[in-house]
Design an enzyme around this catalytic site. Structure first.
Site, short mmCIF file in Angstrom:
data_model
loop_
_atom_site.label_atom_id
_atom_site.label_comp_id
_atom_site.label_asym_id
_atom_site.label_seq_id
_atom_site.Cartn_x
_atom_site.Cartn_y
_atom_site.Cartn_z
N TYR B 262 -21.28 -15.09 -26.33
CA TYR B 262 -22.36 -16.06 -26.24
C TYR B 262 -22.35 -16.73 -24.87
O TYR B 262 -21.29 -16.88 -24.27
CB TYR B 262 -22.23 -17.11 -27.36
CG TYR B 262 -22.14 -16.46 -28.72
CD1 TYR B 262 -23.29 -16.01 -29.37
CD2 TYR B 262 -20.91 -16.23 -29.34
CE1 TYR B 262 -23.22 -15.36 -30.60
CE2 TYR B 262 -20.83 -15.59 -30.57
CZ TYR B 262 -21.98 -15.16 -31.19
OH TYR B 262 -21.90 -14.50 -32.39
N HIS B 366 -22.68 -10.28 -6.62
CA HIS B 366 -22.11 -11.63 -6.66
C HIS B 366 -22.06 -12.28 -5.29
O HIS B 366 -22.19 -11.63 -4.25
CB HIS B 366 -20.76 -11.67 -7.36
CG HIS B 366 -19.58 -11.08 -6.65
ND1 HIS B 366 -18.60 -11.84 -6.09
CD2 HIS B 366 -19.20 -9.80 -6.46
CE1 HIS B 366 -17.65 -11.06 -5.59
NE2 HIS B 366 -17.99 -9.80 -5.80
N ASP B 376 -16.13 -8.44 0.63
CA ASP B 376 -16.33 -8.66 -0.80
C ASP B 376 -16.63 -10.11 -1.06
O ASP B 376 -15.74 -10.95 -0.97
CB ASP B 376 -15.06 -8.23 -1.55
CG ASP B 376 -15.15 -8.41 -3.05
OD1 ASP B 376 -16.21 -8.79 -3.55
OD2 ASP B 376 -14.13 -8.15 -3.73
N GLU B 413 -17.87 -13.77 -10.22
CA GLU B 413 -17.49 -12.38 -10.50
C GLU B 413 -15.99 -12.23 -10.42
O GLU B 413 -15.36 -11.51 -11.19
CB GLU B 413 -18.18 -11.44 -9.50
CG GLU B 413 -18.04 -9.96 -9.83
CD GLU B 413 -16.88 -9.26 -9.12
OE1 GLU B 413 -16.75 -8.04 -9.28
OE2 GLU B 413 -16.09 -9.92 -8.41
N GLU B 425 -25.51 -12.25 -21.60
CA GLU B 425 -25.42 -12.76 -22.97
C GLU B 425 -26.60 -13.67 -23.28
O GLU B 425 -27.18 -13.61 -24.36
CB GLU B 425 -24.10 -13.52 -23.15
CG GLU B 425 -22.89 -12.59 -23.12
CD GLU B 425 -21.54 -13.28 -23.25
OE1 GLU B 425 -20.59 -12.62 -23.67
OE2 GLU B 425 -21.43 -14.48 -22.90
N GLY B 507 -15.19 -3.33 -13.27
CA GLY B 507 -14.68 -4.11 -12.16
C GLY B 507 -15.76 -4.72 -11.30
O GLY B 507 -15.46 -5.33 -10.28
N ARG B 523 -24.55 2.08 -8.56
CA ARG B 523 -24.11 1.29 -7.42
C ARG B 523 -23.96 2.24 -6.24
O ARG B 523 -23.73 3.44 -6.40
CB ARG B 523 -22.78 0.60 -7.73
CG ARG B 523 -21.64 1.57 -7.99
CD ARG B 523 -20.43 0.94 -8.67
NE ARG B 523 -19.92 -0.23 -8.00
CZ ARG B 523 -18.67 -0.69 -8.17
NH1 ARG B 523 -17.81 -0.07 -8.96
NH2 ARG B 523 -18.29 -1.78 -7.55
N SER B 617 -11.66 19.70 -34.33
CA SER B 617 -12.56 20.63 -33.67
C SER B 617 -13.61 19.85 -32.88
O SER B 617 -14.07 18.80 -33.33
CB SER B 617 -13.24 21.52 -34.70
OG SER B 617 -14.43 22.05 -34.15
N ASP B 655 -41.18 4.55 -22.29
CA ASP B 655 -40.28 3.85 -23.21
C ASP B 655 -39.16 4.78 -23.67
O ASP B 655 -38.00 4.37 -23.79
CB ASP B 655 -41.05 3.32 -24.43
CG ASP B 655 -41.72 1.98 -24.14
OD1 ASP B 655 -41.64 1.51 -22.98
OD2 ASP B 655 -42.33 1.41 -25.06
N HIS B 678 -20.50 1.43 -24.93
CA HIS B 678 -21.12 2.67 -24.46
C HIS B 678 -20.21 3.83 -24.88
O HIS B 678 -19.05 3.88 -24.48
CB HIS B 678 -21.28 2.62 -22.94
CG HIS B 678 -22.34 3.53 -22.41
ND1 HIS B 678 -22.30 4.90 -22.60
CD2 HIS B 678 -23.46 3.28 -21.70
CE1 HIS B 678 -23.37 5.45 -22.01
NE2 HIS B 678 -24.10 4.48 -21.46
N LYS B 688 -8.97 -0.76 -16.23
CA LYS B 688 -10.35 -1.23 -16.21
C LYS B 688 -11.18 -0.58 -15.11
O LYS B 688 -12.39 -0.44 -15.24
CB LYS B 688 -10.37 -2.75 -16.03
CG LYS B 688 -11.78 -3.33 -16.08
CD LYS B 688 -11.77 -4.84 -16.10
CE LYS B 688 -12.11 -5.40 -14.73
NZ LYS B 688 -12.44 -6.84 -14.78
#
Lengths: 739, 739
Positions: B262, B366, B376, B413, B425, B507, B523, B617, B655, B678, B688
């Site tokens: 949330y 970010h 960065d 970030e 969220e 990341g 990206r 299998s 769509d 996913h 990660k």
């Protein structure tokens, strides 16, 4: 005439001709509309009238007759035969496609060579009383085989023996009262409870949690007899030898117990029976009141509170066990029911939408029955059948709806909404993106009094508008609309001057569509007079006495009530599929949210001290509702000035309406119930049948009301208020202009 | 002339005039198209060229310069000031709206009055060596205050003292090797590991699981030095006094640790720190290699395997503790870092879509940096800034994209993708229904060699098409396309003759959009030569040496590499937002799925005996991929005959393309990771950073490879294959005609 003059004249003529042509061109260009009108509303109205007119009582009678001759339990050959017949007839009616869609789900049947029954055994272990093995078969059906005896589907096997304890309806509060006020512990006991008030699966779960080793459920006349009515076949009351079948799962929307979350297909991984969702761990069995008298009459122990007493001529003592005189006698359950992965079949018919084939309006109801299914579900299935026939007729006249219509004959509803849930799981991704609404079609009649509608708030207006266009089926009400008839009999007194519409609960096939996927949903049927008829559902519910004849003789002799229900269900899908602008109201949702927020806040305010201690406030929820109300009002204002000639503009607004219900889904689900994801509507954890608003908050307050770990429960109330406020804000956001 | 004759003549004239007008009308009517062309593709191409041309190196230089003068850690005043500046400038550039969107999330800062450091203490408890409290500040920045010293954000507080154990990179397999082959138990020890190979949070989790009471991470020259390059400021290598900051959470996509699922708003319920998501329970601290030498040089115990040896002139002995001579010396960590709920700010800018305002194409990156953020993230933020400027310029020329463009400057970030996740969220419901694609814009450069693209398979074709229209930024490659330059340097040898495109891992800020919500994502950045440059990320990563100057002097002196990256990122969102048909390829997805299925099956086939024993299998997965392939091919065939003049027909197909990525989302999430949903792409549970295909299957096979409860793990492999097959079948269904 000189040559020049001639030339000039010709030039003038050419100029004139060109100018005239050009003028015509210009007028033609601008006379043609930029976008062709995508629907013609007066044509649509004409077709609606034709569609409703085509739905006829004698046809519904015919459909009901042909599909109730033989028992057609889920997973049996006869139920497959009816499926094939429905597929054939829907094709004949003219649907674009009709498919059989199978799944392999866990079902549960009595062992044919070892019947289930309950005994009273003496100190030597001899069975001195046994409950009946079957219901007396009604006249005309004596030669029918394959009538499954009353049983509790998915009961654990076993032969537990012990003392009985009577626990009223077996509700959470009944068990608390037993433990806290009567100081009775049921660990190792067999509990006996009466049917009614809550879903039977919840009774079984409560018995398990309390430590019982078996549970017996009986139909008490107090709950299954209408005053002044004869038992079937002379009237529509439940005979003493009749009993209520039913599954005793606690699925919370999981569908097939072995494949929760995924369709039960060939390639699907299946959990073991131990890991399966919602399966009870103790034996369970249902009996009628003739048998119940024998188990109850000698019970000893405390005298029950008055509201624990039913309608039998026994004392309803609590136990444990029998009075001193009989106290060496025990009760033994003999349960041999088998769980078995079995193939089931949904029938799915489609009318392709003309302009928006990727928008789905679904009318679905189940086909499987415990026995004949005279009321449940075939009164509903006959209505769907007639709706399909009428839609097919219209297709043959050149009509085609704007959106796609899907008709479903679900299988294995009685075993936990399995057919509808597996199909929802199988098609979840496309349904989430494309489904406009789901209208449910279980039993179309449960009483003889008036209409009953349970639906999502955004459908309220449509239901009212539509029922004003349908005639009352009641004798003496010629020329009176269904709306007026209904309004007169069941006014929504507290909130507004309109016929009452209730919240959707669960216990039928809309569950996966509404509570898991967030598709706007509704159901309609003919019902009893709640004020005077106190029995649960209808007396013969899930017994062998649900025949064609009980409908024809008592519930709807002229089949006009079923016709009215068919017109409501059919009219709803017609208007949802064919209106250019979706007939859904965000304003109605706003009004309902306000009412629900007030009501749940009131429930909490019974504990003002604790609310202060734990800093619990509903303010954020109220301000979210306010925000939603403003957004809804703005949305409907913008609708008024919409350029309906622009198909993309119309689609953008319709998408907002379609996705409104989806906005109330929390992907994380309600606490401990990952498949119940609707933040506004879900059954409480304590009764699958009842729809509660803000169920997350409600369940936490239920614990507080029952003094279960209040500190944790108040934290949970706060968390749930926060989730509710977020969800309502997020839903409001979906109604604002998209950019 | 007779009167009649005159009359007849007039009649003829009128007829002629009418006929001419009518002819004109008819021609005009039919000459006008039924639907206005909704886009003009040649105009769109012209605008694309103008858009890309407008993106200029000197402007990017200017943006980078102005946003890297001061440290702007998330939650600090300076980072808010930059946010306000970005908001102002984006408005000036001409966006339709630019909003500041705040959230109150858990951040973590060192205690200013009690610095963090690590000591070697003698038997009297005296600190005989302390690690440095800060990095030497680079020239030109000596007067800058508010440079946060190197620390591990969200470290637990504490002062654990004990013996060191060296565990290589701290990977799962390193800990297994330590325990099983070297028989060393780290319970109650402090582990020291080198940075690199996996996400640092995974190292911390592994140390906790192994029972360590603290963990020290150091940058080893073997992993953070490029051969032949000087340390900054004379080159771009990490000086010995530099260290890598970074958070050490294990969020698995949860966002703010106190409000998982949330948005962290005023009304949101917050968990306690004990209940929070992903917070480590032990102290953690990062050091540079100058300090590391002191901790490592006297270590005793076993001699390490060769692949555990780094580039320092020490023995890399495993421990526990120091050699006999020093064995009374212990190591003490002094960690006083505080967790603190802090306000952060996203900046959200919008260009409203002309025809489909409810379709969103997002470019987000970010803004918060550990210190100056020279690489960065400001190399990325400067690129976004220039993209916004160029889009604004086009708007002023009368262009408006078909769909809505959203530009985001994310906050926090570095503290766990917090700004982007909270916004996802907050907007989950509208994004799920409306988002076409998300393009990420973190650091635009990490090397000087060639382009690097990680994206979902459906974007492959678009990336190739676009890079053919962009020039190579490399000197000596005038007239060579970026595609050619990239192709020459990094060919996708094994699979196809094209430049390599990799899977998305995690990341960075695309995570919530791609892995949680299933929005097509990609990206692009400039990168090093993987074949010759073995160091992780780039040497000065997350150190104070990430300055404007390091970019200007070493990484991109002419700012043409950043220009090329800007054109790739910008071109992607331009074409996604402005093409009439979405430039997404289902066929490319089919090809990738086939490759991934083969590769995961090969991994399992290392254990043919167990595959037989447990009846595992992959056939059902392969047949699902085949089904998907057929559906994708059919879809693209139908696209060819689409009536592009019909806006509803175009929308229906678009769509289907938009929702294709969504079809790979499992609402139940991956096992134990509810926010990683996913089924095709997610990081493995053990790192990660790395994107794995079929991560559910991969993680179960990882356990098998490492002999962790193989029986359970094989059941899990079967279950995960079944889920993968279902998901691919369901995705195929979304591509078939909708009715």
């Amino acid at each position: 005439m000189r040559k020049e003059s001639r030339l000039i004249q010709w030039i003038w003529r050419i100029i004139l001709v060109t100018a005239l042509f050009f003028m015509g061109f210009i007028v033609g260009w601008f006379a043609k509309p930029t976008h062709p009108r995508t629907t013609n509303n007066s044509a649509s109205t004409k077709y609606l009238t034709e569609f409703l007119e085509e739905i006829q009582p004698d046809k519904i009678r015919e459909h009901l007759r042909k599909f109730t001759r033989l028992p057609h339990l889920a997973g049996t050959e006869q139920n497959l035969k009816y499926a094939e017949q429905i597929q054939r007839e829907w094709k004949d009616f003219g649907l674009d496609s009709v498919e059989m869609v199978p799944y392999d789900v866990l079902l549960s049947y009595p062992n044919k060579s070892q019947p289930n029954y309950i005994s009273i055994v003496d100190q030597l272990g001899s069975e001195i009383f046994n409950t009946s093995l079957a219901e007396p078969v009604p006249e005309g059906y004596e030669d029918v085989s394959d009538i499954v005896p009353p049983y509790s589907a998915f009961s654990a096997k076993g032969q537990p023996e012990g003392d009985l304890v009577y626990v009223n309806y077996g509700r959470t509060e009944d068990f608390f009262q037993l433990q806290r006020e009567m100081d009775i512990n049921v660990t190792g006991k067999i509990v006996i409870v009466r049917y009614g008030r809550i879903f039977r699966g919840n009774k079984v779960k409560n018995a398990m949690l309390a430590g019982a080793k078996g549970i017996i459920m009986f139909s008490d006349p107090a709950d299954y007899w209408a005053a002044g009515v004869q038992p079937y076949p002379d009237g529509w009351n439940l005979p003493g030898g009749g009993a209520q079948r039913g599954n005793v799962l606690n699925l919370n929307g999981a569908g097939d117990p072995l494949t929760p979350g995924y369709p039960a297909k060939e390639y699907t991984y299946r959990f073991s029976l131990e890991e399966g969702a919602g399966l009870p761990k103790i034996p369970v069995h249902p009996i009628g009141f003739h048998d119940a008298i024998h188990l109850l009459k000698n019970m000893g122990g405390q005298i029950p509170p008055n509201n624990w007493k039913g309608g039998l001529n026994v004392s309803y003592r609590i136990g444990p066990g029998f009075t001193d005189e009989f106290k060496k006698q025990k009760v033994r359950m003999n349960i041999h029911t088998n769980n078995q992965v079995t193939r089931i079949y949904n029938v799915i018919g489609t009318i392709r939408g003309a302009l928006e084939p990727d928008r789905y309006v679904i009318l679905g109801g189940h086909r499987d029955a415990w026995v004949f299914g005279g009321i449940d579900p075939m009164s509903g299935a006959a209505v769907v059948h007639e709706t399909v026939r009428s839609a097919g007729k219209l297709l043959s006249k050149g009509w085609r709806p704007r959106r796609t219509m899907i008709f479903a004959s679900w299988d294995a509803e009685e075993f936990g909404l399995l057919g509808s849930t597996e199909w929802a799981e199988d098609n979840a991704k496309v349904l989430q993106e494309r489904a406009v609404a789901y209208i449910n079609a279980d039993s179309a009649i449960e009483g003889m009094y008036t209409l009953r509608v349970d639906c999502t708030p955004s459908l309220h207006t449509l239901v009212y508008d539509l029922t004003k266009q349908i005639e009352s089926p009641e004798e003496g009400e010629e020329g009176v609309s269904l709306y007026e008839s209904w309004h007169k009999r069941d006014n929504w007194t507290n909130d507004r001057d309109a016929p009452r519409i209730s919240k959707l609960g669960s216990g039928s096939d809309f569950e996966a569509y509404f509570i898991r996927l967030g598709i706007a949903a509704g159901r309609a049927r003919y019902t009893k007079n709640k004020k005077t008829e106190r029995y649960s559902s209808y007396p013969v519910y899930h017994s062998v006495y649900e025949t064609f004849e009980i409908v024809e003789k008592f519930y709807d002799p002229h089949f006009r009530r079923l016709q009215a229900v068919a017109r409501v269900r059919g009219g709803l899908i017609f208007l949802l599929a064919d209106s250019q602008l979706l007939p859904l109201s965000a304003n109605e949702y706003a009004g309902s949210l306000r009412k629900y927020a007030q009501s749940i806040a009131q429930l909490a305010q019974r504990h003002p001290g604790e609310m202060e201690t734990f800093e619990v406030s509903f303010d954020f929820l109220f301000s979210a509702v306010e925000n939603f109300t403003v957004a809804a009002r703005g949305f409907h204002e913008r609708l008024k000035t919409l350029n309906t000639a622009n198909p993309l503009e119309v689609r953008v607004m319709n998408d907002q309406l379609m996705y409104l219900e989806r906005a109330f889904i929390d992907p994380l689900g309600l606490p401990g119930r990952p498949f119940y994801r609707h933040v506004i509507f879900a059954p409480s954890s304590h009764n699958k049948y009842a729809g509660e608003s803000f169920p997350g908050i409600y369940d936490a307050l239920f614990d507080i009301e029952n003094s279960v770990d209040p500190e944790r429960a108040w934290m949970e109330v706060k968390r749930q208020i926060s989730i509710a406020a977020f969800t309502v804000h997020a839903a409001a956001m979906t109604l604002t202009p998209p950019a």
